[in-house]
Scaffold this motif. Sequence first.
Motif, PDB file in Angstrom:
ATOM      1  N   UNK A 262      19.311  69.723  66.818  1.00  6.96           N
ATOM      2  CA  UNK A 262      19.290  70.784  68.100  1.00  6.96           C
ATOM      3  C   UNK A 262      19.190  72.175  67.991  1.00  6.96           C
ATOM      4  N   UNK A 263      19.945  72.576  66.849  1.00  3.91           N
ATOM      5  CA  UNK A 263      19.940  73.892  66.316  1.00  3.91           C
ATOM      6  C   UNK A 263      18.611  73.991  65.565  1.00  3.91           C
ATOM      7  N   UNK A 264      17.991  73.295  64.892  1.00  4.69           N
ATOM      8  CA  UNK A 264      16.800  73.507  64.239  1.00  4.69           C
ATOM      9  C   UNK A 264      15.697  73.442  65.419  1.00  4.69           C
ATOM     10  N   UNK A 265      15.658  72.750  66.424  1.00  5.90           N
ATOM     11  CA  UNK A 265      14.417  72.920  67.392  1.00  5.90           C
ATOM     12  C   UNK A 265      14.738  74.167  68.201  1.00  5.90           C
TER      13      UNK A 265
ATOM     14  N   UNK B 296      24.852  75.596  67.303  1.00  7.86           N
ATOM     15  CA  UNK B 296      25.408  74.695  68.361  1.00  7.86           C
ATOM     16  C   UNK B 296      26.470  74.257  67.731  1.00  7.86           C
ATOM     17  N   UNK B 297      27.663  74.217  68.799  1.00  2.62           N
ATOM     18  CA  UNK B 297      28.865  73.541  68.548  1.00  2.62           C
ATOM     19  C   UNK B 297      28.739  72.078  68.313  1.00  2.62           C
ATOM     20  N   UNK B 298      29.166  71.649  67.276  1.00  2.00           N
ATOM     21  CA  UNK B 298      29.236  70.204  67.099  1.00  2.00           C
ATOM     22  C   UNK B 298      30.064  69.440  68.129  1.00  2.00           C
ATOM     23  N   UNK B 299      29.818  68.466  68.727  1.00  2.00           N
ATOM     24  CA  UNK B 299      30.686  67.971  69.894  1.00  2.00           C
ATOM     25  C   UNK B 299      31.666  66.967  69.248  1.00  2.00           C
ATOM     26  N   UNK B 300      32.987  67.086  69.620  1.00  2.00           N
ATOM     27  CA  UNK B 300      34.184  66.555  69.259  1.00  2.00           C
ATOM     28  C   UNK B 300      34.305  65.011  69.727  1.00  2.00           C
TER      29      UNK B 300
ATOM     30  N   UNK C  13      15.860  76.702  76.601  1.00  2.00           N
ATOM     31  CA  UNK C  13      15.028  75.700  77.062  1.00  2.00           C
ATOM     32  C   UNK C  13      14.598  74.371  76.009  1.00  2.00           C
ATOM     33  N   UNK C  14      14.779  74.756  74.677  1.00  2.00           N
ATOM     34  CA  UNK C  14      14.352  73.837  73.573  1.00  2.00           C
ATOM     35  C   UNK C  14      15.500  72.659  73.509  1.00  2.00           C
ATOM     36  N   UNK C  15      16.847  73.157  73.856  1.00  2.00           N
ATOM     37  CA  UNK C  15      17.758  72.124  73.494  1.00  2.00           C
ATOM     38  C   UNK C  15      18.242  71.194  74.838  1.00  2.00           C
ATOM     39  N   UNK C  16      18.785  69.954  74.589  1.00  2.00           N
ATOM     40  CA  UNK C  16      18.880  69.040  75.679  1.00  2.00           C
ATOM     41  C   UNK C  16      20.011  69.754  76.611  1.00  2.00           C
ATOM     42  N   UNK C  17      19.869  69.399  78.121  1.00  2.00           N
ATOM     43  CA  UNK C  17      20.937  69.780  78.903  1.00  2.00           C
ATOM     44  C   UNK C  17      22.417  69.536  78.545  1.00  2.00           C
ATOM     45  N   UNK C  18      23.379  70.401  78.671  1.00  2.00           N
ATOM     46  CA  UNK C  18      24.820  70.110  78.360  1.00  2.00           C
ATOM     47  C   UNK C  18      25.269  70.574  76.989  1.00  2.00           C
ATOM     48  N   UNK C  19      24.082  71.237  76.033  1.00  2.00           N
ATOM     49  CA  UNK C  19      24.196  71.809  75.124  1.00  2.00           C
ATOM     50  C   UNK C  19      24.204  73.277  74.921  1.00  2.00           C
TER      51      UNK C  19
END
Length: 123
Positions: free
Chosen positions: A51-54, A100-104, A75-81
Motif C-alpha cells: 500500500x505504501x508503494x502504491x 503507512x503504519x503496519x497493522x498490529x 485515494x490510492x490506498x484501501x479505505x481504513x489505512x
Amino acid sequence: MRSRPPHPRLPRRQHRDRGQVAVEYLGFLPVLLIVGLAGIQLGAVAYAAEQAGTAARAGARAASLQQDVGAACASAVSSGIHVSCATSGGGDSVTVTATVHIPEIMWKDLGNATKSATMPVDH
C-alpha cells in the motif's frame, strides 16, 4: 430388529489409552494458533508495504503533473489505512515518500512501511 452383538471388553491397557490423541491435539493447538497468527501478521506487513508503494507512485505521478499529492496518496490506498506522503526533489524530477503504519495483529508497534517513488516533472 436385530440387536448388535456386545462389544468385547477392551484390554486394560487399551482402555487407558482412549482419548490420548485428543489430549495431544489440545496440547498442540496453541502452537498451531501462534503459527497461524504469525502468518497473518507477516501478510499484514507485506500488505502495508504494498500500500505504501502504491501511494508513493500515485503521489509521484500527481506531483509530476502539479496536482494535489496528499489527495492522490490517500485515494490510492484501501479505505481504513492512513497514509502520509512527503514530497522532495526539484528540477526535472520529483520524489514522493509514502508512510503507512503496519497493522498490529500479534505484535505491538511494528513501525511503519515506507516506500519512495520518483517521476519526471511534466512541463
